[in-house]
Write a protein that holds these residues in place. Structure first.
Motif, PDB file in Angstrom:
ATOM      1  N   ASN A  13       0.852  -1.188   0.000  1.00 41.35           N
ATOM      2  CA  ASN A  13       0.000   0.000   0.000  1.00 41.35           C
ATOM      3  C   ASN A  13       0.886   1.237   0.000  1.00 41.35           C
ATOM      4  O   ASN A  13       2.065   1.171   0.381  1.00 41.35           O
ATOM      5  N   THR A  41      -5.422   2.028  -6.300  1.00 40.65           N
ATOM      6  CA  THR A  41      -6.066   1.085  -5.387  1.00 40.65           C
ATOM      7  C   THR A  41      -7.335   0.602  -6.047  1.00 40.65           C
ATOM      8  O   THR A  41      -8.246   1.372  -6.331  1.00 40.65           O
ATOM      9  N   SER A  51      -4.023  -3.731   2.568  1.00 43.96           N
ATOM     10  CA  SER A  51      -5.475  -3.579   2.548  1.00 43.96           C
ATOM     11  C   SER A  51      -6.148  -4.649   1.699  1.00 43.96           C
ATOM     12  O   SER A  51      -7.345  -4.887   1.823  1.00 43.96           O
ATOM     13  N   ALA A  83      -7.543  -6.903   4.068  1.00 41.58           N
ATOM     14  CA  ALA A  83      -8.659  -6.343   4.822  1.00 41.58           C
ATOM     15  C   ALA A  83      -9.957  -6.354   4.030  1.00 41.58           C
ATOM     16  O   ALA A  83     -11.040  -6.520   4.591  1.00 41.58           O
ATOM     17  N   ASP A  84      -9.859  -6.193   2.697  1.00 34.48           N
ATOM     18  CA  ASP A  84     -11.090  -6.123   1.902  1.00 34.48           C
ATOM     19  C   ASP A  84     -11.476  -7.457   1.268  1.00 34.48           C
ATOM     20  O   ASP A  84     -12.219  -7.507   0.306  1.00 34.48           O
TER      21      ASP A  84
END
Length: 285
Positions: A178, A238, A263, A266-267
């Motif tokens: 990220n 992103t 991330s 996380a998603d």
């Protein structure tokens, strides 16, 4: 990314390798041996007698289907335990022969329980665990095995998912970060180690919603140049897992390194990413 910390040597953790008798686990064993030789690390082979399978054999109606014949037959406890003893002995011999060829120290841990739980109990933060992306009970394909899915998210150290040898045209190591992870020293150091060992260039993909700060990008390049690694940095928007997959494929990736704090985990896109990319993938803390 501070230069003094970034240039610290790789930690002297152990190399753990999960052995289950499958063809892919033997390939993972060879990969683990190469890494251990490069790091001068001890190797711990792990063979787990799967408690859930043993419990299943206790039911009179339990059956197994032959992999080649396709015929169903009763699943007997005595026969299953005997088969596991054979597999454990095969694991011991394979581990010893592979490590002896390289003069490496090895230990075989025999456990009984749930595979992922036993590995997590043995693993330390500085360790690397190497395993095939699917286990003995799964067929080769794009899906990840259940043990791999658990370790990717819960292991305290690095996890290397090994797969079949890549086509020769794939020639870059890729690390995915990220934008706010440009100081993620462990992921970058692991990627640099891979690039040096494989004599390959490195691509750093930064997922960002905004323009990258040039000072952070330059810090990464300065470190990698100091490590003797030919590197380039690309910023990608992103986006979905499919967009990231395309970006990795465009780089002709031979291996991928990604942080567990990305991330993309996380998603809930991680499994799609890791399943679709049929190449060795290292997940760092």
């Amino acid at each position: 990314m501070t230069t003094d910390k970034a240039q610290a040597p790789m930690s002297a953790g152990r190399i753990l390798v999960l052995l289950d008798g499958s063809r892919l686990s033997l390939a993972a064993l060879e990969a683990a041996a190469e890494i251990a030789a490069a790091r001068n690390a001890d190797v711990v082979g792990i063979f787990v007698e799967e408690i859930n399978l043993l419990r299943t054999a206790g039911y009179g109606f339990a059956q197994e289907v032959g992999g080649s014949s396709g015929l169903a037959r009763p699943l007997k406890m005595a026969a299953l335990e005997a088969r596991m003893r054979v597999l454990a002995e095969q694991a011991r011999r394979s581990l010893q022969q592979t490590m002896d060829r390289r003069g490496l120290t090895q230990t075989l841990m025999l456990c009984r329980g749930q595979v992922a739980e036993e590995v997590l109990n043995l693993m330390r933060p500085d360790d690397l665990v190497v395993l095939g992306r699917v286990g003995r009970s799964c067929v080769l394909g794009t899906q990840l095995g259940s043990t791999a899915r658990v370790l990717l998210r819960q292991a305290p150290g690095e996890v290397l998912l090994w797969t079949e040898p890549r086509p020769q045209h794939q020639h870059r190591v890729v690390v995915l970060l990220n934008h706010d992870q440009v100081g993620n020293q462990r992921a970058i150091r692991v990627a640099a180690e891979l690039a040096r060992r494989n004599k390959q260039p490195l691509s750093v993909l930064l997922r960002s919603k905004s323009e990258d700060e040039q000072t952070q990008v330059q810090a990464i390049l300065t470190y990698l140049q100091g490590e003797g690694v030919a590197a380039r940095i690309k910023s990608i928007a992103t986006a979905s897992a499919s967009a990231v997959i395309r970006a990795v494929q465009e780089e002709d990736a031979s291996q991928l390194v990604v942080s567990r704090t990305s991330s993309i985990f996380a998603d809930q896109s991680a499994e799609a990413l890791l399943s679709e990319l049929n190449l060795p993938i290292t997940v760092t803390p």
